[in-house]
Design an enzyme around this catalytic site. Structure first.
Site, PDB file in Angstrom:
ATOM      1  N   SER A 102      21.591   1.370 -32.395  1.00  0.00           N
ATOM      2  CA  SER A 102      22.278   2.024 -32.921  1.00  0.00           C
ATOM      3  C   SER A 102      23.009   2.304 -32.929  1.00  0.00           C
ATOM      4  O   SER A 102      23.735   2.247 -31.829  1.00  0.00           O
ATOM      5  CB  SER A 102      21.656   3.639 -31.623  1.00  0.00           C
ATOM      6  OG  SER A 102      19.852   3.336 -32.535  1.00  0.00           O
TER       7      SER A 102
ATOM      8  N   LYS B 222      18.731   7.838 -38.099  1.00  0.00           N
ATOM      9  CA  LYS B 222      18.543   7.173 -36.231  1.00  0.00           C
ATOM     10  C   LYS B 222      19.618   8.608 -35.816  1.00  0.00           C
ATOM     11  O   LYS B 222      19.426   9.208 -34.748  1.00  0.00           O
ATOM     12  CB  LYS B 222      19.248   6.166 -35.939  1.00  0.00           C
ATOM     13  CG  LYS B 222      19.256   6.302 -34.199  1.00  0.00           C
ATOM     14  CD  LYS B 222      18.265   6.267 -34.091  1.00  0.00           C
ATOM     15  CE  LYS B 222      18.247   6.497 -31.975  1.00  0.00           C
ATOM     16  NZ  LYS B 222      18.087   5.535 -31.754  1.00  0.00           N
TER      17      LYS B 222
ATOM     18  N   LYS C 219      27.244   8.163 -27.190  1.00  0.00           N
ATOM     19  CA  LYS C 219      27.648   6.622 -28.351  1.00  0.00           C
ATOM     20  C   LYS C 219      26.898   8.347 -29.433  1.00  0.00           C
ATOM     21  O   LYS C 219      27.455   7.730 -30.437  1.00  0.00           O
ATOM     22  CB  LYS C 219      27.120   5.422 -27.966  1.00  0.00           C
ATOM     23  CG  LYS C 219      27.258   4.989 -28.929  1.00  0.00           C
ATOM     24  CD  LYS C 219      26.721   3.160 -28.719  1.00  0.00           C
ATOM     25  CE  LYS C 219      24.638   4.062 -28.568  1.00  0.00           C
ATOM     26  NZ  LYS C 219      24.477   3.448 -29.991  1.00  0.00           N
TER      27      LYS C 219
END
Length: 295
Positions: free
Chosen positions: A97, A172, A240
């Protein structure tokens, strides 16, 4: 049909993906800087490699499961990286990701080395990888995404082509916004139930099938109540991803006030030393409020 697959990155998520691929009969070659993580997979029947290049050299597909764009770039294009060993036309499937713009840049540089690219980040975590029930969102050409599915059908029950390279990573980030907000909302609701004297462990069944129901409610409210902090993910990984969503929002000038609050809570917990803990540890955020109400 036995597929020859290289796995670069055998952490919690990569290890689960690798385990599933071995157990479904594929020839898996693994490279990770941590020999203990590699040993876990070789014990199941995988083969270890001395470098990413060596792993790619004996494989038709290369799966990446890494944590940051610079690590992905180094693993593919750096010294002894995938590009140094892979045959032209090898398909790289990046299940990391990472930032969509970084994905596009790395994929373009890989294409100059004759490599194909599909970004296919995931939702469902290690538990779903082990049962082959991940949800995957893919970015790439129609042919490359179809070719990647030959591998990914072993680990996923839901696979969607979202557009060109980078589209999977954008999807995502949207997934992570929804998950992050839901994790926090369920934690907050759990604490309210506990403070008000309701048996919060009964709430998931009571709300099942209603509009407030969700997979996170069903899985995490019981864990919140029990303070079950076993690790299936990391709070700092959510930081993140929420940072990535906020960066994308700045580029698109999209207002995201709830995401901002959610990100700050996750950052506070990370600053408090809980970044490596599972999302279940969000309950630690409410300790101060709870202590004021306890006699």
């Amino acid at each position: 049909m036995t597929l020859k697959i290289a796995l670069i990155g055998a952490g919690a998520m990569g290890g689960a993906i690798g385990t599933r691929l071995v157990k479904t009969g594929n020839a898996l070659t693994v490279f990770d800087l941590d020999p203990e993580k590699v040993a876990t997979l070789t014990a199941l029947g995988a083969t270890s490699a001395a470098s990413a290049a060596d792993a790619a050299a004996v494989s038709d597909y290369v799966i990446l499961s890494l944590n940051a764009p610079k690590i992905v770039r180094a693993a593919v294009l750096g010294k002894d990286g995938v590009a140094d060993g892979a045959r032209p036309g090898t398909l790289i499937i990046d299940m990391s990701s990472i930032d969509p713009e970084a994905t596009k840049e790395i994929a373009a540089d890989a294409a100059e080395r004759g490599l194909r690219w599909v970004d296919s980040p995931l939702s469902g975590g290690a538990p779903k990888a082990l049962t082959g029930e991940l949800t995957l969102m893919a970015g790439g050409s129609e042919q490359d995404v179809a070719d990647a599915h030959v591998v990914l059908k072993h680990v996923a029950s839901n696979y969607a082509h979202m557009g060109p390279v980078g589209a999977g990573q954008i999807t995502k980030l949207i997934n992570q916004v929804l998950c992050g907000l839901n994790f926090l909302a369920v934690a907050e609701a759990t604490q309210l139930a506990l403070d008000a004297g309701v048996d919060a462990a009964k709430i998931p069944q009571a709300l099942k099938g209603g509009r407030a129901d969700s997979a996170i409610l069903q899985e995490y409210m019981p864990r919140y109540v029990a303070r079950d902090y076993r690790r299936t993910g990391r709070i700092d990984n959510m930081v993140k991803d929420l940072n990535g969503a906020q960066d994308l929002a700045r580029r698109t000038n999209t207002a995201m006030p709830l995401t901002a609050v959610c990100a700050e809570v996750h950052r506070m917990l990370t600053a408090a030393g809980l970044g490596g803990e599972d999302q279940a540890a969000l309950m630690e955020y409410f300790k101060g409020a709870r202590s004021k109400l306890e006699p």
